[in-house]
Design a protein around this motif. Sequence first.
Motif, PDB file in Angstrom:
ATOM      1  N   GLN A 106       6.265   4.704   8.019  1.00 13.35           N
ATOM      2  CA  GLN A 106       5.133   3.801   8.149  1.00 13.35           C
ATOM      3  C   GLN A 106       5.658   2.460   8.663  1.00 13.35           C
ATOM      4  O   GLN A 106       6.805   2.075   8.388  1.00 13.35           O
ATOM      5  CB  GLN A 106       4.396   3.641   6.829  1.00 13.35           C
ATOM      6  CG  GLN A 106       5.191   3.004   5.712  1.00 13.35           C
ATOM      7  CD  GLN A 106       4.375   2.912   4.431  1.00 13.35           C
ATOM      8  OE1 GLN A 106       3.208   3.279   4.392  1.00 13.35           O
ATOM      9  NE2 GLN A 106       4.986   2.407   3.372  1.00 13.35           N
ATOM     10  N   ARG A 137       1.484   5.868   9.536  1.00 17.21           N
ATOM     11  CA  ARG A 137       0.436   4.868   9.344  1.00 17.21           C
ATOM     12  C   ARG A 137       1.046   3.497   9.564  1.00 17.21           C
ATOM     13  O   ARG A 137       2.265   3.335   9.595  1.00 17.21           O
ATOM     14  CB  ARG A 137      -0.207   4.973   7.959  1.00 17.21           C
ATOM     15  CG  ARG A 137       0.726   4.786   6.780  1.00 17.21           C
ATOM     16  CD  ARG A 137      -0.064   4.795   5.465  1.00 17.21           C
ATOM     17  NE  ARG A 137       0.827   4.740   4.319  1.00 17.21           N
ATOM     18  CZ  ARG A 137       1.192   5.794   3.600  1.00 17.21           C
ATOM     19  NH1 ARG A 137       0.756   6.996   3.938  1.00 17.21           N
ATOM     20  NH2 ARG A 137       1.996   5.665   2.567  1.00 17.21           N
ATOM     21  N   SER A 160      -5.197   3.830  16.069  1.00 15.96           N
ATOM     22  CA  SER A 160      -5.373   4.741  14.933  1.00 15.96           C
ATOM     23  C   SER A 160      -5.953   6.050  15.467  1.00 15.96           C
ATOM     24  O   SER A 160      -6.369   6.148  16.623  1.00 15.96           O
ATOM     25  CB  SER A 160      -6.314   4.127  13.894  1.00 15.96           C
ATOM     26  OG  SER A 160      -7.600   3.900  14.448  1.00 15.96           O
ATOM     27  N   ARG A 180      -4.368   9.229  11.121  1.00 14.69           N
ATOM     28  CA  ARG A 180      -3.251   8.283  11.037  1.00 14.69           C
ATOM     29  C   ARG A 180      -3.865   6.885  11.065  1.00 14.69           C
ATOM     30  O   ARG A 180      -4.276   6.397  12.109  1.00 14.69           O
ATOM     31  CB  ARG A 180      -2.277   8.505  12.185  1.00 14.69           C
ATOM     32  CG  ARG A 180      -1.465   9.806  12.042  1.00 14.69           C
ATOM     33  CD  ARG A 180      -0.731  10.150  13.301  1.00 14.69           C
ATOM     34  NE  ARG A 180      -1.622  10.764  14.291  1.00 14.69           N
ATOM     35  CZ  ARG A 180      -1.348  10.825  15.583  1.00 14.69           C
ATOM     36  NH1 ARG A 180      -0.230  10.294  16.062  1.00 14.69           N
ATOM     37  NH2 ARG A 180      -2.190  11.398  16.406  1.00 14.69           N
ATOM     38  N   LYS A 181      -3.917   6.271   9.901  1.00 13.31           N
ATOM     39  CA  LYS A 181      -4.645   5.012   9.752  1.00 13.31           C
ATOM     40  C   LYS A 181      -3.807   3.802  10.148  1.00 13.31           C
ATOM     41  O   LYS A 181      -2.575   3.836  10.143  1.00 13.31           O
ATOM     42  CB  LYS A 181      -5.111   4.845   8.307  1.00 13.31           C
ATOM     43  CG  LYS A 181      -6.159   5.837   7.844  1.00 13.31           C
ATOM     44  CD  LYS A 181      -6.634   5.479   6.444  1.00 13.31           C
ATOM     45  CE  LYS A 181      -7.611   6.486   5.905  1.00 13.31           C
ATOM     46  NZ  LYS A 181      -8.096   6.105   4.561  1.00 13.31           N
ATOM     47  N   HIS A 182      -4.531   2.751  10.431  1.00 10.95           N
ATOM     48  CA  HIS A 182      -3.901   1.465  10.743  1.00 10.95           C
ATOM     49  C   HIS A 182      -4.781   0.365  10.151  1.00 10.95           C
ATOM     50  O   HIS A 182      -5.873   0.094  10.643  1.00 10.95           O
ATOM     51  CB  HIS A 182      -3.782   1.304  12.259  1.00 10.95           C
ATOM     52  CG  HIS A 182      -3.082   0.051  12.693  1.00 10.95           C
ATOM     53  ND1 HIS A 182      -2.824  -0.228  14.019  1.00 10.95           N
ATOM     54  CD2 HIS A 182      -2.589  -1.011  12.001  1.00 10.95           C
ATOM     55  CE1 HIS A 182      -2.203  -1.401  14.113  1.00 10.95           C
ATOM     56  NE2 HIS A 182      -2.068  -1.886  12.887  1.00 10.95           N
TER      57      HIS A 182
END
Length: 472
Positions: A106, A137, A160, A180-182
Amino acid sequence: MKRNIILKLIVLATCITTSLSAQIKVNSISELLPYLDDDHVSVKLKPGVYSIKAEDVAKGLYQKEVKLKNTSKVLLLFEGNHSTYDFTGVTINIDTKVLQAFGKYQVHELQIIGNNNVLKNLTMVDDGSVHDAPTRRATNIVMDGKNNRIEGFHVTTKGSYPYGYGDAFGKGGKVVIPHRKHSACLIRGESNHLKDSKFIHKSYGHCIFMQAASNPIIDGCYVEGEVRKTDDMLKETSGPAFDVDFMTVWGYKLPKGYMLSTGEAGIRAYNAGETIIDGKEYRRGTSNPTILNCTIKFMRTGVTIAHARGKKYVEGCVAMGCENGFSLGSGDAVNCSADCSYGPVYSTTYENDRNYNADITILPASHPYYNGSGSVAYIGGSGHNITLRGTDEVIEKGLAIKVGGDKNNIRLLNGNFPHQNDFKGGSFQIKNLTNYPIFLSAKSNHVAGESIGEISDLGTNNNIKKINRHEK
């Protein structure tokens, strides 16, 4: 003789103090990096536009890491104490390809793990496509340590996957489309302060959120995300949602008639997390958050801090074009305001919510109504004292203040998550100083107060008095 020695010592101490407080000016990020682990320094980066690219990572220029439960790679890691960093006039463009340059780690673009530091006036821009997702992430800013302040930042968050659908296809462990978050800013640690900062959020992830944070303060911040109609999502003829036939993580096909934020929460608190203070790791929830004078637009929620413990205080905040304005669980929302164009201005999180005090002005919509839930506010639980204010503007037909019953939230249709829906609500006071009607469901009881709007009562032992506007 003794007097001369004392005078010399005073002069020496003065010189040392002056030396420690003198501002250090640096002309590049490479010149800045050696000062990020120093104590008692004041550093100013020369105004200008700087870039961090994936090839810089490949050259080994950014190899800092913070090891907690999940190891993070950090571009700018502030490890010192009692230091000030002035970025006035500085823009740092971070290539979104950097989010993939560290492999499966990350990525934190900026992180503080020292104490009593001030970082001010930095513009951070994720430079690239909204679809340039991290390998795992990413977060733009992470605040650990204690008594740190970030002030006057301007952050644009991008990159994202999937982007453009909100949480319709998954957000946690269960997903239809792997994500895949941001997120933009994570506040942890002890008594950290985010002040007068602006966030333009074009990413799937939270904007400002708190984990393992004790006594955090968020003050004077502006958050702006993006929203989309589910009708428009359903028109797509290719892409990740089309590939799964628009079958949501909730177990049914994406319905028409709702507006979804492409991000997550504007300001959110969690009841778990990890942080590092003075080199020691802590795992805990969030406690005693204070949110002051913030504006949140086009996010899944404006201010949701129901999962925090202790004293929860929100004052002077505005939520516009959000799926939900405020959710506190308990605590105080003082002199706040919201519109209900896309969802309720206030919503109870769980049926056991107790003792929240809310004073919210319902604002006229600045854009067309698209409120699929039909809720102006949704109130369950007990022990509350709620005032809803509003002007004489024409109300939107079909919307009502609901006490208990079905939320009609897009995530709760067809019996999904029953523990989050169809609440009992009672033994509280409400003052409805708007023209919106109140609907007291069959699950309401002992609700007392007064209302300018019409009253429909299917409950038991309710006592809401109909009043005229001049009586308020």
